[in-house]
Design an enzyme around this catalytic site. Structure first.
Site, PDB file in Angstrom:
ATOM      1  N   SER A 112       7.599  10.926  -3.894  1.00 36.81           N
ATOM      2  CA  SER A 112       6.455  10.908  -2.958  1.00 36.81           C
ATOM      3  C   SER A 112       6.607  12.013  -1.931  1.00 36.81           C
ATOM      4  O   SER A 112       7.734  12.413  -1.600  1.00 36.81           O
ATOM      5  CB  SER A 112       6.401   9.564  -2.227  1.00 36.81           C
ATOM      6  OG  SER A 112       5.439   9.597  -1.196  1.00 36.81           O
TER       7      SER A 112
ATOM      8  N   TYR B  53      10.864   3.606   3.134  1.00 38.05           N
ATOM      9  CA  TYR B  53      10.299   4.078   1.860  1.00 38.05           C
ATOM     10  C   TYR B  53      10.589   5.571   1.686  1.00 38.05           C
ATOM     11  O   TYR B  53      11.042   6.013   0.628  1.00 38.05           O
ATOM     12  CB  TYR B  53       8.790   3.818   1.884  1.00 38.05           C
ATOM     13  CG  TYR B  53       7.992   4.341   0.715  1.00 38.05           C
ATOM     14  CD1 TYR B  53       8.014   3.705  -0.518  1.00 38.05           C
ATOM     15  CD2 TYR B  53       7.158   5.456   0.861  1.00 38.05           C
ATOM     16  CE1 TYR B  53       7.245   4.173  -1.581  1.00 38.05           C
ATOM     17  CE2 TYR B  53       6.387   5.929  -0.189  1.00 38.05           C
ATOM     18  CZ  TYR B  53       6.438   5.294  -1.413  1.00 38.05           C
ATOM     19  OH  TYR B  53       5.675   5.754  -2.461  1.00 38.05           O
TER      20      TYR B  53
END
Ligand SMILES: NC(=O)c1ccc[n+]([C@@H]2O[C@H](COP(=O)([O-])OP(=O)(O)OC[C@H]3O[C@@H](n4cnc5c(N)ncnc54)[C@H](OP(=O)(O)O)[C@@H]3O)[C@@H](O)[C@H]2O)c1
Length: 247
Positions: A140, A153
Site C-alpha cells: 500500500s 497498518y
C-alpha cells in the site's frame, strides 16, 4: 498471453476478485486460497462461467501460520505449475484501538505484515524450485510513510514492501519476478466506512493495473499511477514539518 496457472491468496478480496475475472476471461487455471470458503466457492463458480479453464479452491486463515506451508503446497501441487501468484489478503485496523490494545495491534500486524511475508517467502521458494513465475503482493502507499491515522497498518505494509525489495533483488536473474503493488484509496469493503472523493479508484481499475504489472514483470507499481507522484512529495516533506500536519 498464453493460458496461465495462477494462485491467489486472499481470493475473496474485492481487488483479487476483479483480477480473477480478468484472468478467467483469458482462460487461465486458477487456485483460490481464502478463509471464507463458501464465498470463494461462489466466486469460483462465477469464474468458471467467465471462461476459466479450471478453478480450484483451498482454505487458509492467514493468521494460522502453522497452516501456511501445507496450504501453499496443496495449491502448487494442484496447479501443477504456478506462472503467477497474487497475495491480496488484508485488514484495515482501527488505529485508535491499536494504541491501547497491544494484543490487537500485534494480531493486525501479523495479518497484514508477518503473514504476508511468510507466505511470500513460501511461494517464492516454490517459484525458485520450478525456475519461473511471478509473485505479486498487494502492499500500500500507506507503507511509504507512517501517518498518525493508520501507522500500525502502514508499518506492516512498509515491512512487506521492504521484504519484497530484498526478495526481488535476491531473485533477479533467476527467472522469477517480484512485483510490489501499491494502491492508493480503493472503494472496497475494507474502506466502506470512508467518504469517497476524486482520488478514489474502483477495484476493477486496480485489478487491470495488477494484471498488467504481472504481465510486464514490473518491480513497483503505484495504482492508479498518480500515487507515485503524490507519495514522492509526501516522502520529501521534512520530518519537522511532517510531524505538525494531520494526515
Ligand atoms: N481498499 C483500499 O483502499 C486499499 C488500499 C491499499 C491497499 N489495499 C490492500 O489491498 C488488499 C485487498 O484489500 P481490498 O481492498 O480488496 O479489501 P477487502 O475486499 O476487504 O479484502 C480483504 C480480504 O482479506 C481477507 N482476509 C482478512 N483477514 C484474513 C485472514 N486472517 N485470513 C485470510 N484472509 C483474510 C478477507 O477475507 P474475509 O472475506 O474472510 O474477511 C478479504 O477477502 C489488501 O492487502 C489491502 O491492504 C487496499
Amino acid at each position: 498471453m498464453s493460458e496461465q496457472h495462477i494462485l491467489v491468496v486472499g481470493a475473496t478480496s474485492a481487488i483479487a476478485e476483479a483480477a480473477l475475472r480478468l484472468w478467467a476471461a483469458r482462460g487461465c487455471t486458477l487456485y483460490l486460497l481464502a478463509r471464507d470458503t463458501a464465498r470463494s466457492e461462489a466466486i469460483a463458480a462465477d469464474l468458471r462461467v467467465r471462461g476459466a479453464t479450471a478453478v480450484h479452491t483451498g482454505s487458509l486463515d492467514v493468521a494460522d501460520f502453522a497452516a501456511h506451508a501445507s496450504a501453499v503446497e496443496l495449491a502448487c501441487t494442484t496447479l501443477g505449475r504456478v506462472d503467477a501468484a497474487l497475495i491480496a489478503h488484508g485488514t484495515l485496523p482501527e488505529q485508535a484501538r491499536c494504541e491501547v490494545d497491544e494484543n490487537y495491534a500485534l494480531r493486525e500486524f501479523a495479518v497484514n505484515g508477518t503473514a504476508t511475508i511468510a507466505l511470500a517467502g513460501l511461494i517464492a521458494q516454490k517459484l525458485e524450485e520450478q525456475g519461473h513465475g511471478t509473485l505479486a503482493v498487494i502492499s500500500s502507499v500507506a507503507g511509504d510513510r507512517g501517518r498518525a491515522s493508520n501507522y500500525l497498518y502502514g508499518s506492516a505494509k512498509a515491512a512487506v514492501s521492504t521484504y519484497l525489495s530484498g526478495l526481488r533483488q535476491r531473485l533477479h536473474g533467476r527467472g522469477i519476478g517480484v512485483v510490489t503493488i501499491k494502491p492508493g484509496f480503493v472503494d472496497t469493503p475494507m474502506t466502506a466506512a470512508f467518504a469517497k472523493g476524486p482520488l478514489w479508484a474502483s477495484p476493477e481499475r486496480i485489478a487491470h493495473g495488477i494484471v498488467h504489472a504481472i504481465d510486464e514483470r514490473r518491480a513497483v507499481v503505484y495504482l492508479p499511477w498518480f500515487w507515485r507522484g503524490i507519495m514522492a512529495m509526501i516522502r520529501c516533506v521534512p520530518e519537522f514539518v511532517f510531524q505538525r500536519i494531520k494526515l
